[in-house]
Design an enzyme around this catalytic site. Sequence first.
Site, PDB file in Angstrom:
ATOM      1  N   HIS A 183       0.838  -1.206   0.000  1.00 51.23           N
ATOM      2  CA  HIS A 183       0.000   0.000   0.000  1.00 51.23           C
ATOM      3  C   HIS A 183       0.876   1.261   0.000  1.00 51.23           C
ATOM      4  CE1 HIS A 183      -3.741   2.252   0.989  1.00 51.23           C
ATOM      5  NE2 HIS A 183      -2.877   3.086   1.546  1.00 51.23           N
ATOM      6  N   GLU A 184       1.775   1.327   0.963  1.00 48.19           N
ATOM      7  CA  GLU A 184       2.585   2.545   1.102  1.00 48.19           C
ATOM      8  C   GLU A 184       3.579   2.686  -0.063  1.00 48.19           C
ATOM      9  OE1 GLU A 184       1.335   4.482   3.105  1.00 48.19           O
ATOM     10  OE2 GLU A 184       0.220   3.102   4.405  1.00 48.19           O
TER      11      GLU A 184
ATOM     12  N   GLU B 210      -4.851   7.316  -3.401  1.00 46.90           N
ATOM     13  CA  GLU B 210      -5.314   6.030  -2.875  1.00 46.90           C
ATOM     14  C   GLU B 210      -5.490   5.003  -3.988  1.00 46.90           C
ATOM     15  OE1 GLU B 210      -5.651   4.702   0.177  1.00 46.90           O
ATOM     16  OE2 GLU B 210      -4.801   6.525   1.034  1.00 46.90           O
TER      17      GLU B 210
ATOM     18  N   HIS C  58       1.798   4.422  -2.828  1.00 46.71           N
ATOM     19  CA  HIS C  58       1.821   5.883  -2.630  1.00 46.71           C
ATOM     20  C   HIS C  58       3.183   6.450  -3.037  1.00 46.71           C
ATOM     21  CE1 HIS C  58      -2.036   6.550  -0.725  1.00 46.71           C
ATOM     22  NE2 HIS C  58      -1.802   5.734   0.292  1.00 46.71           N
TER      23      HIS C  58
HETATM   24 CO    CO Z   1      -3.260   5.169   1.755  1.00 45.49          CO
END
Ligand code: CO
Length: 501
Positions: A258-259, A288, A262
Amino acid sequence: MLTTFYTQLKDLHKLNCIQALLGWDQQVYMPPGGRSSRTEQLEMLAGISHERLTDPKLIELVEKLWNDRNKFSETDQVNLRETKRVIDRAKKLPADFVMEKSVVESQGFQTWCSAKPKNDFEAVRPILEKLVELNKKEADLVGFDEHPYDAMLDIFEPAAKISVIKPLLSRTAVRLAKMLPQIIDRQKEFKKINRDFPVAKQIELNRRIATAIGFSPENGRIDASAHPFMTNIGPRDMRITTRYDALNYLSSLFSILHEAGHAMYELGFKPEHAGVPMGQAISMGIHESQSRLLENIIGRSREFSEYLYKQLEELFPAEHQRSSPKEIWQACNIVQRSLIRVEADEVTYSIHIVIRMLLEEALFSGNLAVNDLPNAWNELYQEYLGVTPPSVSEGVMQDVHWHQGSFGYFPSYALGNLYGAQMLKMAAKEIDIGATINAGDFAPLVGWLRKNVHEQGKRYAALELIKVISGEDLSEEAFVGYIERKFIKGEEGLDRALCGQ
Ligand code: CO
């Protein structure tokens, strides 16, 4: 004049990066004794940033350049337009209002921290009422065309309107909720992963996978923190964090995916746009989309579990023998009627978000009082997910957002899911995504995202970008179709789940 404008913009960006570094340290390394001095340091920097951003000389300069915008390149015009947007909002908020709000926000956060473990909604209610009131006042001060909640959305999803987002996301939630009984019924033999995985080896696994994705030690660090996050310390310096569960390596790995999603977004801006809007994220929904597509559509795919299995064979030779790639895939895709958003699966996550969006909208339109919030929360959880929280800490008090005065952020998460699926459906026309992921080759996918999303910076509004990419307006079809094919039809191939063929 344009040179002065760019120098000032880049200085403001440097100030933001310094704040980010202090914030990163606060969550990763700072000893408890640093708390009060760090708060003061961050407050001082926030003050300097606000002062510089609302400096009458800068406002006048931007105004002048904006009036002459036709003389400048398209890139200059985007940078002017986006800076003007931020300044226009900031200058409508009087300094004493901003100060008062930030004081109540930090009181709200402190109160929530102590009241949540005690399940004490009455303790947070007065400050929450104050925070709703202050944010409604902010909406009045900055102005809105249709709905006061739009003024909140605008911070995270510029130009988004609740009149567009509410029908879209409500439809998504209703369609997902309808599929739940069938999905859960199909998963009876799915088992969680629950045995010993030494943290040192998890760190090595995460490092290998992050590097394969393109998040290299040259441009970033991975550390541990209570809540995983990504922060930008400089154009070529991204920091990501995760947390470790010694019984389940998937928990830390999915936070990393997830990170890293980003971080890859922020590393994908063009170097010549460093520190200016053309080198910044369009919206939190697009941000996101980049993290959630990597975590979920890619990370929870059958092909990724094949690739992951090969990594596990090397790192956890004894443990891995008890999980096949198929069992890993099943463990990643257990769907449940859950109470907690941050633990929710790919199917129910958007439902958790829509419940929050409906409540926020009702608070801002005056149809719901803070006092009635816990009941309204429980009713919506019963209606959409068929569960009722046994306590407020597992219900209305679970997220920090409202208690620190943040309203309008939640829809970005669900929009991210829709954007991500609609983007990848297009990427799958050019790349055999499943085959490349199976082989551990992330470059074609990351390259596609870089060209189509990252390098675009703030050129378009989010809803325009998705239309440029896919030729269609944002809709729930790509995401809901993908969920249906993967979880109900049992389609295990990533590209076929995305495209339906
Ligand atoms: Co996020």
